[in-house]
Design a protein around this motif. Structure first.
Motif, PDB file in Angstrom:
ATOM      1  N   PHE A 177      -8.585   2.397  -7.022  1.00 34.28           N
ATOM      2  CA  PHE A 177      -9.233   0.935  -6.909  1.00 34.28           C
ATOM      3  C   PHE A 177      -8.363   0.194  -7.688  1.00 34.28           C
ATOM      4  O   PHE A 177      -9.094  -0.819  -7.985  1.00 34.28           O
ATOM      5  CB  PHE A 177     -10.533   1.071  -7.189  1.00 34.28           C
ATOM      6  CG  PHE A 177     -11.472   1.986  -6.273  1.00 34.28           C
ATOM      7  CD1 PHE A 177     -11.643   1.598  -4.989  1.00 34.28           C
ATOM      8  CD2 PHE A 177     -11.771   3.271  -6.450  1.00 34.28           C
ATOM      9  CE1 PHE A 177     -12.530   2.331  -4.112  1.00 34.28           C
ATOM     10  CE2 PHE A 177     -12.637   4.148  -5.669  1.00 34.28           C
ATOM     11  CZ  PHE A 177     -12.741   3.652  -4.318  1.00 34.28           C
ATOM     12  N   GLY A 178      -7.598   0.356  -8.501  1.00 39.26           N
ATOM     13  CA  GLY A 178      -6.717  -0.528  -9.194  1.00 39.26           C
ATOM     14  C   GLY A 178      -7.186  -0.868 -10.617  1.00 39.26           C
ATOM     15  O   GLY A 178      -6.805  -1.790 -11.063  1.00 39.26           O
ATOM     16  N   LEU A 179      -8.020   0.171 -10.890  1.00 45.92           N
ATOM     17  CA  LEU A 179      -8.609  -0.247 -12.231  1.00 45.92           C
ATOM     18  C   LEU A 179      -7.663   0.087 -13.471  1.00 45.92           C
ATOM     19  O   LEU A 179      -7.085   1.118 -13.291  1.00 45.92           O
ATOM     20  CB  LEU A 179      -9.867   0.557 -12.621  1.00 45.92           C
ATOM     21  CG  LEU A 179     -10.995   0.289 -11.467  1.00 45.92           C
ATOM     22  CD1 LEU A 179     -12.189   1.354 -11.601  1.00 45.92           C
ATOM     23  CD2 LEU A 179     -11.361  -1.120 -11.408  1.00 45.92           C
TER      24      LEU A 179
ATOM     25  N   ARG B  40      -9.357   5.953 -10.769  1.00 48.31           N
ATOM     26  CA  ARG B  40      -9.194   4.489 -11.509  1.00 48.31           C
ATOM     27  C   ARG B  40      -8.006   3.911 -10.526  1.00 48.31           C
ATOM     28  O   ARG B  40      -8.102   2.732 -10.113  1.00 48.31           O
ATOM     29  CB  ARG B  40      -8.708   4.544 -12.882  1.00 48.31           C
ATOM     30  CG  ARG B  40     -10.079   4.894 -13.695  1.00 48.31           C
ATOM     31  CD  ARG B  40      -9.818   5.072 -15.094  1.00 48.31           C
ATOM     32  NE  ARG B  40      -9.071   3.864 -15.736  1.00 48.31           N
ATOM     33  CZ  ARG B  40      -9.747   2.945 -16.169  1.00 48.31           C
ATOM     34  NH1 ARG B  40     -11.136   2.721 -16.271  1.00 48.31           N
ATOM     35  NH2 ARG B  40      -9.182   1.876 -16.478  1.00 48.31           N
TER      36      ARG B  40
ATOM     37  N   LYS C  51      -5.026  -4.500  -7.544  1.00 44.27           N
ATOM     38  CA  LYS C  51      -6.423  -4.646  -7.226  1.00 44.27           C
ATOM     39  C   LYS C  51      -6.710  -5.174  -5.960  1.00 44.27           C
ATOM     40  O   LYS C  51      -7.863  -4.986  -5.269  1.00 44.27           O
ATOM     41  CB  LYS C  51      -7.297  -5.160  -8.078  1.00 44.27           C
ATOM     42  CG  LYS C  51      -7.283  -4.430  -9.819  1.00 44.27           C
ATOM     43  CD  LYS C  51      -7.955  -5.378 -10.694  1.00 44.27           C
ATOM     44  CE  LYS C  51      -8.191  -4.499 -12.056  1.00 44.27           C
ATOM     45  NZ  LYS C  51      -6.987  -4.429 -12.662  1.00 44.27           N
TER      46      LYS C  51
ATOM     47  N   ARG D 121      -5.019  -1.508 -14.033  1.00 41.71           N
ATOM     48  CA  ARG D 121      -3.627  -1.943 -13.673  1.00 41.71           C
ATOM     49  C   ARG D 121      -3.657  -3.577 -13.426  1.00 41.71           C
ATOM     50  O   ARG D 121      -4.855  -4.242 -13.570  1.00 41.71           O
ATOM     51  CB  ARG D 121      -3.464  -1.221 -12.385  1.00 41.71           C
ATOM     52  CG  ARG D 121      -3.449   0.362 -12.426  1.00 41.71           C
ATOM     53  CD  ARG D 121      -2.938   0.978 -11.169  1.00 41.71           C
ATOM     54  NE  ARG D 121      -1.441   0.387 -10.983  1.00 41.71           N
ATOM     55  CZ  ARG D 121      -0.841   0.862  -9.553  1.00 41.71           C
ATOM     56  NH1 ARG D 121      -1.748   0.938  -8.731  1.00 41.71           N
ATOM     57  NH2 ARG D 121       0.073   0.254  -9.682  1.00 41.71           N
TER      58      ARG D 121
ATOM     59  N   TRP E 219      -9.737  -3.835  -3.184  1.00 44.05           N
ATOM     60  CA  TRP E 219     -10.787  -4.473  -3.349  1.00 44.05           C
ATOM     61  C   TRP E 219     -11.296  -5.171  -2.082  1.00 44.05           C
ATOM     62  O   TRP E 219     -12.462  -5.559  -1.742  1.00 44.05           O
ATOM     63  CB  TRP E 219     -11.008  -5.043  -4.417  1.00 44.05           C
ATOM     64  CG  TRP E 219     -11.180  -4.135  -5.889  1.00 44.05           C
ATOM     65  CD1 TRP E 219     -10.501  -3.674  -6.664  1.00 44.05           C
ATOM     66  CD2 TRP E 219     -12.515  -3.658  -6.215  1.00 44.05           C
ATOM     67  NE1 TRP E 219     -10.931  -2.767  -7.404  1.00 44.05           N
ATOM     68  CE2 TRP E 219     -12.268  -2.692  -7.325  1.00 44.05           C
ATOM     69  CE3 TRP E 219     -13.855  -3.314  -5.599  1.00 44.05           C
ATOM     70  CZ2 TRP E 219     -13.359  -1.807  -7.815  1.00 44.05           C
ATOM     71  CZ3 TRP E 219     -14.973  -2.955  -6.140  1.00 44.05           C
ATOM     72  CH2 TRP E 219     -14.479  -1.902  -7.079  1.00 44.05           C
TER      73      TRP E 219
END
Length: 302
Positions: A47-49, A44, A56, A51, A60
């Motif tokens: 991919f900056g999930l 996570r 992100k 946060r 992305w």
């Protein structure tokens, strides 16, 4: 003289209050649940999930670029009826983006924990020291493989629906896809093991990112120098000078025509009979990087 037994008892100096806390009576999760939690959190994080929006932006943006390239290649193929970018070539074409992705994500996975000093808290739980770096490595490998493999699946879906040969054409397309996914896995394993090792050496993310970029990009001139030497053997071994070119040489040896792109030149393809040596070099890079990574975490926070 007063009787000592008649003296009043001393007032209590403290008291324990029952405020309703209860003991934990549920299942106690063990080592593999902790490993899985670290792996999931690392994936996570890549991919900056979970946060902030700022975290992100870069991952992305990279995802958007690779998806656009895959979609563009698929659209062009559908229009002209010819393959402009094979699945294996896609991994090579996106390798420079992989370098910067590793340079940003690897410090996020390990350097932040080093800087904040939370590793003693991790190791106070039923978590062997080797599991922490291995979980982070598995997360980074998975993130890189998804970065290179998911767009290839998009290309496959576009080609499978546009082929005029029915199921036979779809099957042939699948046979082309599988080597591409395996090649993407090779990129992921080599880059993740080296990048995470470099990032684990410092708690400062900027230094870690610069070190990762330096390892992958500053070794490239070595390849250029060796490739113009007057010795044919030295020319064929020139790709040993950089991790990126080692992976490309392994792909050239293992995949052949699936990887040779028009206009790529001969320097990237002339490895002579040293293909097995390049495969051993790639394996050696991964093994040495993982061993050094494990050794690093045997000493940290001890």
């Amino acid at each position: 003289m007063p009787d000592p037994s008649s003296r009043p008892a001393a007032a209590p100096t403290g008291v324990i209050h029952d405020i309703g806390y209860q003991r934990y009576t549920g299942p106690r999760l063990g080592r593999w649940q902790v490993f899985g939690a670290l792996y999931g959190h690392g994936l996570r994080t890549a991919f900056g999930l979970g946060r902030s929006a700022k975290a992100k932006i870069f991952p992305w943006l990279i995802v958007a670029i690779v998806v656009l390239v895959a979609a563009g290649a698929t659209a062009v193929r559908a229009q002209i009826g010819e393959v402009v970018l094979t699945y294996a070539q896609f991994a090579d074409a996106m390798s420079w983006l992989v370098i910067f992705f590793v340079a940003v994500v690897a410090p996020e996975l390990v350097s932040r924990d080093l800087r904040s000093g939370v590793l003693p808290l991790y190791f106070s739980r039923p978590l062997p020291r080797a599991d922490y770096p291995l979980a982070k490595l598995a997360a980074l490998v998975s993130a890189l493989w998804l970065l290179l493999g998911a767009p290839q699946l998009l290309m496959f879906l576009g080609a499978a629906f546009s082929t005029g040969d029915g199921w036979r054409g779809t099957w042939n397309e699948l046979l082309d896809l599988l080597p591409g996914l395996l090649y993407a896995g090779l990129w992921a394993v080599v880059f993740a093991s080296i990048g995470l090792l470099v990032a684990s050496l410092t708690g400062k993310r900027a230094f870690a990112a610069g070190g990762v970029v330096a390892v992958f990009l500053m070794t490239t001139p070595i390849v250029g120098t060796l490739s113009v030497m007057p010795s044919t053997t030295v020319n064929e071994l020139a790709l040993l000078g950089s991790p990126s070119t080692i992976v490309q040489a392994v792909g050239t040896w293992a995949l052949g025509d699936l990887l040779i792109a028009p206009g790529s030149g001969d320097a990237g393809n002339q490895i002579g009979g040293f293909g097995p040596l390049y495969a051993l070099a790639a394996l050696g890079l991964v093994v040495v990087s993982v061993v050094l990574l494990l050794a690093r975490y045997r000493k940290v926070a001890s």
